[in-house]
Design a protein around this motif. Structure first.
Motif, PDB file in Angstrom:
ATOM      1  N   ARG A 156       0.837  -1.198   0.000  1.00  0.00           N
ATOM      2  CA  ARG A 156       0.000   0.000   0.000  1.00  0.00           C
ATOM      3  C   ARG A 156       0.878   1.256   0.000  1.00  0.00           C
ATOM      4  O   ARG A 156       0.590   2.227  -0.707  1.00  0.00           O
ATOM      5  N   ALA A 195      -2.915   0.357  -8.544  1.00  0.00           N
ATOM      6  CA  ALA A 195      -4.065   0.017  -7.706  1.00  0.00           C
ATOM      7  C   ALA A 195      -4.753  -1.256  -8.200  1.00  0.00           C
ATOM      8  O   ALA A 195      -5.147  -2.117  -7.403  1.00  0.00           O
ATOM      9  N   GLY A 214      -4.822  -4.716  -6.186  1.00  0.00           N
ATOM     10  CA  GLY A 214      -6.159  -5.165  -5.828  1.00  0.00           C
ATOM     11  C   GLY A 214      -6.530  -6.537  -6.336  1.00  0.00           C
ATOM     12  O   GLY A 214      -7.405  -7.194  -5.772  1.00  0.00           O
ATOM     13  N   LYS A 252     -10.722   1.451  -5.019  1.00  0.00           N
ATOM     14  CA  LYS A 252      -9.312   1.266  -4.662  1.00  0.00           C
ATOM     15  C   LYS A 252      -8.498   2.451  -5.180  1.00  0.00           C
ATOM     16  O   LYS A 252      -7.618   2.986  -4.483  1.00  0.00           O
ATOM     17  N   TYR A 274      -9.223   5.467  -3.073  1.00  0.00           N
ATOM     18  CA  TYR A 274      -8.546   5.319  -1.778  1.00  0.00           C
ATOM     19  C   TYR A 274      -7.072   5.689  -1.893  1.00  0.00           C
ATOM     20  O   TYR A 274      -6.547   6.493  -1.108  1.00  0.00           O
ATOM     21  N   ILE A 279     -11.809   1.795   0.332  1.00  0.00           N
ATOM     22  CA  ILE A 279     -12.152   0.705  -0.579  1.00  0.00           C
ATOM     23  C   ILE A 279     -13.501   0.104  -0.175  1.00  0.00           C
ATOM     24  O   ILE A 279     -13.748  -0.167   0.998  1.00  0.00           O
ATOM     25  N   ASP A 303     -15.665  -3.140  -1.572  1.00  0.00           N
ATOM     26  CA  ASP A 303     -15.830  -4.256  -2.493  1.00  0.00           C
ATOM     27  C   ASP A 303     -16.781  -5.273  -1.863  1.00  0.00           C
ATOM     28  O   ASP A 303     -17.386  -4.994  -0.817  1.00  0.00           O
TER      29      ASP A 303
END
Length: 234
Positions: A60, A84, A88, A150, A153, A166, A168
């Protein structure tokens, strides 16, 4: 279904206790994913893009360092997007070829949209989300909410008070099944739901003296992975 009042949605006590002891550098900054970079190099080159991934394994923190450039130029926005997406999806790819092809089909439009979204993400979660999901449709085909959140973010550069987190399927399942947000679907969220999510995370940080919003997001994600894909029938 009517929207669940935010006051009825609660972070479980065991989550609060766990997150109070979190080492943010380990839990967030060093959260690393192997991405299979050779696939990215080959596929990006096929569609006329340079490979601008930060490495074979991406943390990250590596993506946070790309955020400011995404606000400054369309090229920087694309670099942030590729990293990203790679982080991800890891080595599973998860429709990334279609996403790359979609950006390539109208490169200037997509890159400019992403740059503007990154700028908006710093202060306005609703506007940033709505830009990439106008009228509940993807502005960039194949780049849906689970992946463009993502991007939103990471556009925050790791700032603790960044409003975009995020969202999801795993996060949504945990919010629905362990926190009481019963009206939240598992996908295709309205922009208003994303704004409520941002407000909720901010409230929990303040109420429980937690470090930052993304430590809660990761707890939700890890919890959601263990849950059935649909709530059990009553």
């Amino acid at each position: 279904m009517a929207a669940t009042p935010l006051g009825d949605i609660h972070l479980p006590a065991d989550a609060i206790a766990q997150l109070a002891e979190i080492d943010v550098e380990d839990w967030i900054d060093n959260h690393a994913i192997p991405v299979g970079r050779s696939w990215w190099t080959r596929t990006l080159n096929t569609y006329g893009f340079d490979d601008t991934l930060t490495g074979e394994t991406i943390r990250r923190a590596d993506i946070f360092r790309l955020a400011d450039a995404a606000l400054e130029s369309p090229a920087g926005a694309l670099t942030l997007l590729w990293n990203a997406l790679a982080w991800g999806s890891g080595e599973k790819r998860r429709n990334n070829k279609a996403r790359i092809a979609s950006v390539a089909a109208n490169r200037d439009r997509a890159a400019n949209l992403l740059q503007t979204a990154a700028q908006l993400a710093r202060t306005n979660s609703l506007a940033a989300y709505d830009l990439l999901y106008p009228a509940n449709k993807t502005a960039i085909p194949d780049l849906g909410p689970a992946f463009f959140t993502k991007y939103l973010y990471f556009a925050g550069a790791g700032a603790p008070d960044h409003p975009c987190a995020i969202l999801d399927e795993n996060v949504a399942l945990a919010l629905n099944m362990t926190c009481g947000w019963h009206s939240l679907p598992s996908k295709n969220w309205l922009a208003s739901a994303y704004e409520r999510y941002a407000v909720l995370l901010g409230r929990w940080v303040d109420e429980h003296a937690l470090h930052r919003r993304d430590v809660i997001e990761r707890w939700l994600f890890e919890t959601g992975k263990t849950l059935p894909r649909r709530p059990p029938r009553k």
